[in-house]
Design a protein around this motif. Structure first.
Motif, PDB file in Angstrom:
ATOM      1  N   ALA A   5       0.861  -1.186   0.000  1.00 37.34           N
ATOM      2  CA  ALA A   5       0.000   0.000   0.000  1.00 37.34           C
ATOM      3  C   ALA A   5       0.895   1.233   0.000  1.00 37.34           C
ATOM      4  O   ALA A   5       1.796   1.349   0.836  1.00 37.34           O
ATOM      5  CB  ALA A   5      -0.903   0.013   1.228  1.00 37.34           C
ATOM      6  N   VAL A   6       0.675   2.110  -0.966  1.00 40.29           N
ATOM      7  CA  VAL A   6       1.435   3.353  -1.078  1.00 40.29           C
ATOM      8  C   VAL A   6       0.445   4.497  -0.938  1.00 40.29           C
ATOM      9  O   VAL A   6      -0.621   4.478  -1.564  1.00 40.29           O
ATOM     10  CB  VAL A   6       2.156   3.449  -2.441  1.00 40.29           C
ATOM     11  CG1 VAL A   6       2.982   4.727  -2.514  1.00 40.29           C
ATOM     12  CG2 VAL A   6       3.032   2.225  -2.670  1.00 40.29           C
ATOM     13  N   GLY A   7       0.776   5.475  -0.114  1.00 38.20           N
ATOM     14  CA  GLY A   7      -0.179   6.555   0.102  1.00 38.20           C
ATOM     15  C   GLY A   7       0.476   7.887   0.374  1.00 38.20           C
ATOM     16  O   GLY A   7       1.669   7.967   0.655  1.00 38.20           O
ATOM     17  N   VAL A   8      -0.343   8.914   0.257  1.00 40.36           N
ATOM     18  CA  VAL A   8       0.065  10.264   0.631  1.00 40.36           C
ATOM     19  C   VAL A   8      -1.003  10.853   1.532  1.00 40.36           C
ATOM     20  O   VAL A   8      -2.192  10.529   1.412  1.00 40.36           O
ATOM     21  CB  VAL A   8       0.287  11.178  -0.600  1.00 40.36           C
ATOM     22  CG1 VAL A   8       1.439  10.676  -1.440  1.00 40.36           C
ATOM     23  CG2 VAL A   8      -0.978  11.311  -1.425  1.00 40.36           C
ATOM     24  N   MET A   9      -0.571  11.702   2.436  1.00 37.69           N
ATOM     25  CA  MET A   9      -1.490  12.398   3.341  1.00 37.69           C
ATOM     26  C   MET A   9      -1.054  13.842   3.460  1.00 37.69           C
ATOM     27  O   MET A   9       0.147  14.129   3.538  1.00 37.69           O
ATOM     28  CB  MET A   9      -1.508  11.738   4.719  1.00 37.69           C
ATOM     29  CG  MET A   9      -2.413  12.448   5.723  1.00 37.69           C
ATOM     30  SD  MET A   9      -2.433  11.638   7.356  1.00 37.69           S
ATOM     31  CE  MET A   9      -3.452  10.196   7.010  1.00 37.69           C
ATOM     32  N   GLU A  10      -2.029  14.751   3.465  1.00 32.38           N
ATOM     33  CA  GLU A  10      -1.775  16.167   3.678  1.00 32.38           C
ATOM     34  C   GLU A  10      -2.594  16.645   4.870  1.00 32.38           C
ATOM     35  O   GLU A  10      -3.728  16.204   5.086  1.00 32.38           O
ATOM     36  CB  GLU A  10      -2.150  16.979   2.445  1.00 32.38           C
ATOM     37  CG  GLU A  10      -1.308  16.676   1.221  1.00 32.38           C
ATOM     38  CD  GLU A  10      -1.719  17.503   0.017  1.00 32.38           C
ATOM     39  OE1 GLU A  10      -2.176  18.649   0.226  1.00 32.38           O
ATOM     40  OE2 GLU A  10      -1.604  17.013  -1.114  1.00 32.38           O
ATOM     41  N   ALA A  11      -2.009  17.551   5.635  1.00 36.88           N
ATOM     42  CA  ALA A  11      -2.685  18.140   6.784  1.00 36.88           C
ATOM     43  C   ALA A  11      -2.064  19.494   7.068  1.00 36.88           C
ATOM     44  O   ALA A  11      -0.912  19.742   6.712  1.00 36.88           O
ATOM     45  CB  ALA A  11      -2.563  17.242   8.018  1.00 36.88           C
ATOM     46  N   VAL A  12      -2.831  20.358   7.704  1.00 36.42           N
ATOM     47  CA  VAL A  12      -2.297  21.657   8.098  1.00 36.42           C
ATOM     48  C   VAL A  12      -1.161  21.461   9.102  1.00 36.42           C
ATOM     49  O   VAL A  12      -0.135  22.128   9.041  1.00 36.42           O
ATOM     50  CB  VAL A  12      -3.418  22.535   8.686  1.00 36.42           C
ATOM     51  CG1 VAL A  12      -2.852  23.831   9.250  1.00 36.42           C
ATOM     52  CG2 VAL A  12      -4.465  22.841   7.610  1.00 36.42           C
ATOM     53  N   ASP A  13      -1.325  20.515  10.028  1.00 37.33           N
ATOM     54  CA  ASP A  13      -0.291  20.164  11.002  1.00 37.33           C
ATOM     55  C   ASP A  13      -0.204  18.645  10.996  1.00 37.33           C
ATOM     56  O   ASP A  13      -1.004  17.966  11.641  1.00 37.33           O
ATOM     57  CB  ASP A  13      -0.661  20.695  12.385  1.00 37.33           C
ATOM     58  CG  ASP A  13       0.428  20.446  13.431  1.00 37.33           C
ATOM     59  OD1 ASP A  13       1.172  19.455  13.292  1.00 37.33           O
ATOM     60  OD2 ASP A  13       0.525  21.239  14.385  1.00 37.33           O
ATOM     61  N   LEU A  14       0.747  18.103  10.264  1.00 35.83           N
ATOM     62  CA  LEU A  14       0.813  16.662  10.061  1.00 35.83           C
ATOM     63  C   LEU A  14       1.116  15.919  11.353  1.00 35.83           C
ATOM     64  O   LEU A  14       0.550  14.855  11.619  1.00 35.83           O
ATOM     65  CB  LEU A  14       1.865  16.357   9.002  1.00 35.83           C
ATOM     66  CG  LEU A  14       1.813  14.987   8.337  1.00 35.83           C
ATOM     67  CD1 LEU A  14       0.442  14.698   7.756  1.00 35.83           C
ATOM     68  CD2 LEU A  14       2.878  14.887   7.277  1.00 35.83           C
ATOM     69  N   GLU A  15       2.002  16.458  12.176  1.00 34.65           N
ATOM     70  CA  GLU A  15       2.325  15.790  13.434  1.00 34.65           C
ATOM     71  C   GLU A  15       1.103  15.702  14.330  1.00 34.65           C
ATOM     72  O   GLU A  15       0.829  14.661  14.947  1.00 34.65           O
ATOM     73  CB  GLU A  15       3.459  16.524  14.147  1.00 34.65           C
ATOM     74  CG  GLU A  15       3.923  15.836  15.413  1.00 34.65           C
ATOM     75  CD  GLU A  15       5.125  16.513  16.048  1.00 34.65           C
ATOM     76  OE1 GLU A  15       5.568  16.040  17.112  1.00 34.65           O
ATOM     77  OE2 GLU A  15       5.630  17.494  15.471  1.00 34.65           O
ATOM     78  N   ALA A  16       0.311  16.779  14.387  1.00 36.13           N
ATOM     79  CA  ALA A  16      -0.904  16.771  15.198  1.00 36.13           C
ATOM     80  C   ALA A  16      -1.925  15.789  14.634  1.00 36.13           C
ATOM     81  O   ALA A  16      -2.619  15.088  15.383  1.00 36.13           O
ATOM     82  CB  ALA A  16      -1.503  18.174  15.264  1.00 36.13           C
TER      83      ALA A  16
END
Length: 250
Positions: free
Chosen positions: A196-207
């Protein structure tokens, strides 16, 4: 955690499956340092202008790469946005430009991949974008997680349930609460098996990762249980973060 800054498109629509892709390739033993050096030269070193011209010819607008450590060695994760992925990969395979010829040699030397041969693209299984994240400046990371033997059906059932099944609303609520603005995933056949290969985006990725690791909501517990069953990863304990080695955009 390796992250890179990006900006979410000003639309609630999910990115087109035909113009965005992430996939993994092996990094041959002992080639990690050379891979980093080549990508640094392409991003901001003596190959920057040639790399930019090459990607513009291919219609590529964004290219990122990471190293992901796995029990079977280092994987390179590549993320591409392009006007037409078919044209982009065709350019890699056939261009007679000296830089493109060098890049084909690089891929064979570092990854053991012959770009002149057909490259089977992974299967998109998830492509979600937040309805409230348009225009936000976000952070992106990627991952490659091998699927344990016999667990492909469980992985596919999870993605079916969160994309158009009975858990779609709960999934969307979970990611929105975590501050995730986009998540996409692909399944790819590799010599080590299905990954499984994926990408994720977030305003604050650690949070966002912290929320998903600790939330007591029923869907988030189900998500962590699925990750443990399918990938053998305890999300609560974290996992080796990928190392960003290329962050290029037109």
């Amino acid at each position: 955690m390796a992250i890179t800054q990006t900006t979410t498109a000003g639309s609630n629509a999910a990115p087109s499956a035909t113009t965005t892709i992430a996939f993994c390739v092996p990094v041959l033993p002992g080639m990690e340092a050379e891979h980093r050096e080549d990508m640094a030269a392409a991003e901001h070193g003596d190959k920057r202008d040639q790399h930019t011209a090459s990607r513009r010819r291919a219609g590529i607008t964004v290219e990122k790469a990471w190293h992901q450590e796995t029990p079977d060695g280092t994987l390179g994760i590549v993320y591409i946005e392009a006007d037409d992925l078919g044209d982009a990969f065709g350019s890699f395979a056939t261009s007679q430009d000296p830089y493109d010829a060098w890049f084909r040699d690089h891929a064979k030397r570092i990854n053991g991949v012959d770009l002149t041969e057909e490259f089977p693209l992974p299967e998109l299984v998830l492509d979600w974008t937040s309805r409230s994240g348009a225009g936000a400046t976000t952070q992106m990371t990627a991952y490659a997680a091998p699927i344990l033997p016999g667990k492909e059906g469980t992985e596919r059932a999870y993605h079916a349930s969160v994309t158009s099944g009975d858990r779609a609303d709960d999934y969307s609520a979970s990611r929105t609460a975590a501050g995730v603005t986009r998540e996409s995933a692909w399944l790819q056949e590799t010599p080590m098996g299905l990954v499984a290969v994926g990408v994720m985006e977030a305003v604050d990725l650690e949070a966002a990762m912290g929320f998903l690791a600790t939330s007591d909501q029923s869907f988030d517990r189900y998500f962590r249980d699925t990750v443990r069953e399918v990938h053998g990863i305890d999300f609560e304990d974290g996992f080796p973060p990928p190392e960003l080695i290329l962050d290029w955009s037109a």
